[in-house]
Design an enzyme around this catalytic site. Structure first.
Site, PDB file in Angstrom:
ATOM      1  N   GLY A 184       0.755  -1.250   0.000  1.00  0.00           N
ATOM      2  CA  GLY A 184       0.000   0.000   0.000  1.00  0.00           C
ATOM      3  C   GLY A 184       0.778   1.289   0.000  1.00  0.00           C
ATOM      4  O   GLY A 184       0.179   2.364  -0.131  1.00  0.00           O
ATOM      5  N   GLU A 234       3.918  -6.451   1.949  1.00  0.00           N
ATOM      6  CA  GLU A 234       3.657  -6.956   0.594  1.00  0.00           C
ATOM      7  C   GLU A 234       3.603  -5.849  -0.429  1.00  0.00           C
ATOM      8  O   GLU A 234       2.542  -5.610  -1.023  1.00  0.00           O
ATOM      9  CB  GLU A 234       2.270  -7.615   0.574  1.00  0.00           C
ATOM     10  CG  GLU A 234       2.207  -8.998   1.049  1.00  0.00           C
ATOM     11  CD  GLU A 234       0.762  -9.411   1.288  1.00  0.00           C
ATOM     12  OE1 GLU A 234       0.581 -10.544   1.718  1.00  0.00           O
ATOM     13  OE2 GLU A 234      -0.159  -8.612   1.069  1.00  0.00           O
ATOM     14  N   PRO A 235       4.685  -5.157  -0.669  1.00  0.00           N
ATOM     15  CA  PRO A 235       4.619  -4.045  -1.615  1.00  0.00           C
ATOM     16  C   PRO A 235       4.491  -4.507  -3.057  1.00  0.00           C
ATOM     17  O   PRO A 235       5.058  -5.521  -3.458  1.00  0.00           O
ATOM     18  CB  PRO A 235       5.964  -3.346  -1.406  1.00  0.00           C
ATOM     19  CG  PRO A 235       6.874  -4.434  -0.947  1.00  0.00           C
ATOM     20  CD  PRO A 235       6.031  -5.355  -0.109  1.00  0.00           C
ATOM     21  N   ARG A 290       3.116  -1.710  -5.900  1.00  0.00           N
ATOM     22  CA  ARG A 290       3.281  -0.430  -6.579  1.00  0.00           C
ATOM     23  C   ARG A 290       4.623   0.259  -6.254  1.00  0.00           C
ATOM     24  O   ARG A 290       5.312   0.728  -7.160  1.00  0.00           O
ATOM     25  CB  ARG A 290       2.142   0.501  -6.158  1.00  0.00           C
ATOM     26  CG  ARG A 290       2.051   1.784  -6.967  1.00  0.00           C
ATOM     27  CD  ARG A 290       1.042   2.753  -6.329  1.00  0.00           C
ATOM     28  NE  ARG A 290      -0.199   2.142  -5.961  1.00  0.00           N
ATOM     29  CZ  ARG A 290      -1.277   2.055  -6.745  1.00  0.00           C
ATOM     30  NH1 ARG A 290      -1.261   2.592  -7.943  1.00  0.00           N
ATOM     31  NH2 ARG A 290      -2.380   1.455  -6.325  1.00  0.00           N
ATOM     32  N   ARG A 317      -5.891   2.713 -16.038  1.00  0.00           N
ATOM     33  CA  ARG A 317      -5.997   3.431 -14.759  1.00  0.00           C
ATOM     34  C   ARG A 317      -6.541   4.847 -14.912  1.00  0.00           C
ATOM     35  O   ARG A 317      -7.211   5.363 -14.029  1.00  0.00           O
ATOM     36  CB  ARG A 317      -4.654   3.447 -14.032  1.00  0.00           C
ATOM     37  CG  ARG A 317      -4.171   2.041 -13.645  1.00  0.00           C
ATOM     38  CD  ARG A 317      -2.979   2.067 -12.694  1.00  0.00           C
ATOM     39  NE  ARG A 317      -3.338   2.529 -11.375  1.00  0.00           N
ATOM     40  CZ  ARG A 317      -3.119   3.733 -10.900  1.00  0.00           C
ATOM     41  NH1 ARG A 317      -2.487   4.616 -11.649  1.00  0.00           N
ATOM     42  NH2 ARG A 317      -3.511   4.065  -9.689  1.00  0.00           N
ATOM     43  N   TYR A 338      -9.696   5.240 -12.743  1.00  0.00           N
ATOM     44  CA  TYR A 338      -9.543   5.975 -11.477  1.00  0.00           C
ATOM     45  C   TYR A 338      -9.245   7.460 -11.677  1.00  0.00           C
ATOM     46  O   TYR A 338      -8.864   8.130 -10.721  1.00  0.00           O
ATOM     47  CB  TYR A 338      -8.370   5.433 -10.651  1.00  0.00           C
ATOM     48  CG  TYR A 338      -8.242   3.940 -10.526  1.00  0.00           C
ATOM     49  CD1 TYR A 338      -9.214   3.179  -9.889  1.00  0.00           C
ATOM     50  CD2 TYR A 338      -7.106   3.291 -11.008  1.00  0.00           C
ATOM     51  CE1 TYR A 338      -9.059   1.810  -9.745  1.00  0.00           C
ATOM     52  CE2 TYR A 338      -6.946   1.919 -10.865  1.00  0.00           C
ATOM     53  CZ  TYR A 338      -7.927   1.185 -10.235  1.00  0.00           C
ATOM     54  OH  TYR A 338      -7.759  -0.170 -10.098  1.00  0.00           O
ATOM     55  N   CYS A 348     -12.141   2.814 -29.298  1.00  0.00           N
ATOM     56  CA  CYS A 348     -13.467   3.329 -29.625  1.00  0.00           C
ATOM     57  C   CYS A 348     -14.225   3.651 -28.355  1.00  0.00           C
ATOM     58  O   CYS A 348     -15.189   2.965 -28.008  1.00  0.00           O
ATOM     59  CB  CYS A 348     -14.216   2.302 -30.449  1.00  0.00           C
ATOM     60  SG  CYS A 348     -13.334   1.924 -31.952  1.00  0.00           S
ATOM     61  N   TYR A 393       0.324  -1.911 -12.243  1.00  0.00           N
ATOM     62  CA  TYR A 393      -1.095  -2.022 -12.598  1.00  0.00           C
ATOM     63  C   TYR A 393      -1.403  -1.454 -13.983  1.00  0.00           C
ATOM     64  O   TYR A 393      -2.498  -0.959 -14.223  1.00  0.00           O
ATOM     65  CB  TYR A 393      -1.974  -1.363 -11.520  1.00  0.00           C
ATOM     66  CG  TYR A 393      -1.738  -1.928 -10.142  1.00  0.00           C
ATOM     67  CD1 TYR A 393      -2.128  -3.227  -9.849  1.00  0.00           C
ATOM     68  CD2 TYR A 393      -1.102  -1.184  -9.156  1.00  0.00           C
ATOM     69  CE1 TYR A 393      -1.898  -3.766  -8.585  1.00  0.00           C
ATOM     70  CE2 TYR A 393      -0.869  -1.720  -7.890  1.00  0.00           C
ATOM     71  CZ  TYR A 393      -1.263  -3.004  -7.616  1.00  0.00           C
ATOM     72  OH  TYR A 393      -1.031  -3.533  -6.373  1.00  0.00           O
TER      73      TYR A 393
HETATM   74  N1  LLP Z   1      -1.310  -7.279  -0.756  1.00  0.00           N
HETATM   75  C1  LLP Z   1      -2.604  -7.442  -1.069  1.00  0.00           C
HETATM   76  C2  LLP Z   1      -3.384  -8.460  -0.387  1.00  0.00           C
HETATM   77  C3  LLP Z   1      -3.181  -6.634  -2.072  1.00  0.00           C
HETATM   78  O1  LLP Z   1      -4.459  -6.805  -2.375  1.00  0.00           O
HETATM   79  C4  LLP Z   1      -2.394  -5.670  -2.731  1.00  0.00           C
HETATM   80  C5  LLP Z   1      -2.969  -4.829  -3.768  1.00  0.00           C
HETATM   81  C6  LLP Z   1      -1.040  -5.541  -2.381  1.00  0.00           C
HETATM   82  C7  LLP Z   1      -0.535  -6.360  -1.376  1.00  0.00           C
HETATM   83  C8  LLP Z   1      -0.124  -4.567  -3.042  1.00  0.00           C
HETATM   84  O2  LLP Z   1      -0.489  -3.263  -2.800  1.00  0.00           O
HETATM   85  P1  LLP Z   1       0.421  -2.055  -3.350  1.00  0.00           P
HETATM   86  O3  LLP Z   1       1.716  -2.083  -2.583  1.00  0.00           O
HETATM   87  O4  LLP Z   1       0.650  -2.282  -4.781  1.00  0.00           O
HETATM   88  O5  LLP Z   1      -0.355  -0.864  -3.070  1.00  0.00           O
HETATM   89  N2  LLP Z   1      -5.466  -1.684  -9.445  1.00  0.00           N
HETATM   90  C9  LLP Z   1      -5.265  -0.651  -8.436  1.00  0.00           C
HETATM   91  C10 LLP Z   1      -4.511  -1.183  -7.262  1.00  0.00           C
HETATM   92  C11 LLP Z   1      -5.184  -2.373  -6.623  1.00  0.00           C
HETATM   93  C12 LLP Z   1      -4.400  -2.921  -5.480  1.00  0.00           C
HETATM   94  C13 LLP Z   1      -4.848  -4.295  -5.191  1.00  0.00           C
HETATM   95  N3  LLP Z   1      -4.184  -4.913  -4.111  1.00  0.00           N
HETATM   96  C14 LLP Z   1      -4.515   0.505  -9.073  1.00  0.00           C
HETATM   97  O6  LLP Z   1      -4.210   0.424 -10.258  1.00  0.00           O
HETATM   98  O7  LLP Z   1      -4.268   1.523  -8.430  1.00  0.00           O
END
Ligand code: LLP
Length: 451
Positions: free
Chosen positions: A268, A310-311, A313, A350, A354, A381, A410
């Site tokens: 996150g 769990e990174p 992004r 995205r 979003y 289209c 993503y």
């Molecule tokens: N762990 C779990 C259980 C998750 O569901 C996610 C992301 C992560 C880790 C990784 O999170 P991050 O570090 O990437 O923030 N499609 C959306 C993002 C959806 C995130 C889904 N889960 C976007 O394009 O912004």
């Protein structure tokens, strides 16, 4: 779906590429007005490989993996970094994650298959998902994955049954919904009370289910998990989540007499999509989370858990860019200027989904100021098909190579074949060399499944 009305008062920022700060991949530089990444000329690469093209700065990617591992290990020896492969997945990134000693988060059978195909150690795999099918659970358990992150009571029973049938005891984590409202877009907020993910703490449901798990055959409760959302700038949200989780672990010890050994605080951490964004660093994230867990455990007289995060992004977003070729220009007086590129919502959903922000530059004019406000629309289209809405750009000419920054997360994994668009290739660049790690889709690929 259409674009939001253009803000006609918006002024170009006159920034050149190198003024874009944290948005840029680490090895970005400008030589003779051309953008280079990993020592490779993006203009030449686009001509060689074609566009649209996903490009990853390999040194940037590995340095972020190292930063995560080292920032956590030096503060909290018993820790692991789990790469959330949903952010960006191909075989090569799994190999890199393995070489960096990371664990891997897969959210279904397809991602697991990628990990298996390159021999990623299965004991380092965490399997996620709110509705893993019985078949996916069977695949995961027979593959010997380290942890299944159980998301519901129904799934707990399924895992127990499948593990029993195969004569194994499966290590599980339980995903808890900590009720923390993270400071981010509501579509990607997951830890608040109304969520399809995890065991709710409402009416003590999660706590009761922990009791059930402890008495369920063929599973061993190895840890707890939470994930409060994505693209989070405010680190205090992670501290709040840690507080809820550690208190929950203390209650499990007090009332069930069971010390849970693992705590996974999810992903996150936010990243810079715009030059003015100033996200927390990996080091700051490590400091806040490890300190919170340390203090809270001391408070509750709990032994330190095995800690993981769990990174996704924050490992890959800024390491990746997308290259496009300008094909059409249209100026609608008093409305907006469209620069049409040879991709769009098929390679980057995205923006449409979003209203995501991205910084663009023209790779063959990278040293020049961005003197116009334009919308980079795609070729699909659909009126809402845009990659970048109302952002500064150098004056565009036909054939220019546009580079959109921060597209490493993503984009590729959420891509589609809308309008029969073959998916772009993925190229890794490093030390002046480019290597294709995923080839471009062909028309034949598109229809090879059809009977
Ligand atoms: N762990 C779990 C259980 C998750 O569901 C996610 C992301 C992560 C880790 C990784 O999170 P991050 O570090 O990437 O923030 N499609 C959306 C993002 C959806 C995130 C889904 N889960 C976007 O394009 O912004």
């Amino acid at each position: 779906m259409s674009l939001p009305a253009s803000d006609l008062t918006k002024q170009p920022d006159n920034r050149t590429t190198m003024d874009l700060g944290a948005v840029l991949p680490k090895t970005a530089e400008v030589r003779d007005d051309h953008l280079f990444i990993g020592g490779v000329d993006m203009v030449e690469l686009a001509r060689e490989q074609g566009t649209a093209l996903y490009v990853f700065d390999e040194a940037d990617l590995t340095s972020r993996m190292e930063a995560y591992r080292d920032s956590f290990r030096k503060r909290f020896e018993n820790s692991d970094i789990i790469y959330a492969s949903k952010a960006f997945l191909n075989k090569e990134v799994v190999r890199l994650a393995q070489a960096q000693g990371m664990c891997l988060d897969v959210s279904g059978g397809g991602e697991l298959a990628c990990a298996q195909s390159v021999g990623f150690p299965m004991e380092r795999v965490f399997v996620h998902g709110n509705n893993k099918t019985p078949q996916e659970l069977e695949e995961a358990i027979t593959a010997g994955v380290g942890r299944i992150v159980v998301d519901s009571r129904i799934e707990l029973a399924r895992v127990s049954e499948i593990a029993g049938r195969h004569g194994v005891v499966q290590d599980i984590y339980m995903r808890i919904t900590p009720g923390v409202e993270a400071d981010t877009h509501e579509y990607i907020r997951t830890g608040c009370e109304d969520s399809k993910f995890g065991f709710t703490m409402l009416e003590d449901f999660a706590f009761t289910c922990v009791g059930t798990a402890l008495n369920t055959p063929n599973v061993r409760l190895a840890g707890l998990h939470c994930h409060i959302g994505s693209q989070i700038f405010a680190l205090h949200s992670f501290r709040e989540a840690a507080a809820v989780m550690v208190e929950f672990m203390a209650r499990i010890r007090d009332e069930y007499g069971y010390v849970v050994e693992g705590l996974d605080l999810g992903g996150g951490l936010g990243v810079a999509y715009l030059a003015e964004h100033n996200p927390s660093s990996i080091d700051e994230f490590a400091e806040v989370t490890t300190q919170a867990v340390r203090e809270l455990c001391a408070e509750h007289d709990l032994p330190l858990p095995h800690l993981s995060v769990e990174p996704g992004r924050s490992l890959v977003a800024n390491a990746g860019v997308t290259l496009y070729t300008v094909g059409i220009l249209k100026t609608l007086p008093g409305i907006r200027k469209y620069v049409a590129v040879d991709g769009g919502m098929s390679d980057n959903i995205r923006t449409a989904l979003y209203h995501a922000d991205y910084e663009p530059t023209i790779a063959n004019k990278a040293g020049q100021p961005r003197t116009e406000i334009v919308t980079l629309c795609g070729k699909h289209c659909e009126s809402g098909d845009a990659v970048v809405v109302d952002m500064p750009l150098q004056h565009a000419d036909l054939g220019d190579i546009v580079c959109v920054f921060g597209t490493g997360a993503y984009n590729m994994t959420m891509s589609s074949n809308y309008n029969g668009q073959p998916r772009p290739a993925v190229v890794f660049v490093k030390d002046g060399k480019a290597r294709v790690t995923t080839r471009r889709e062909t028309y034949a690929d598109l229809y090879q499944r059809d009977l």
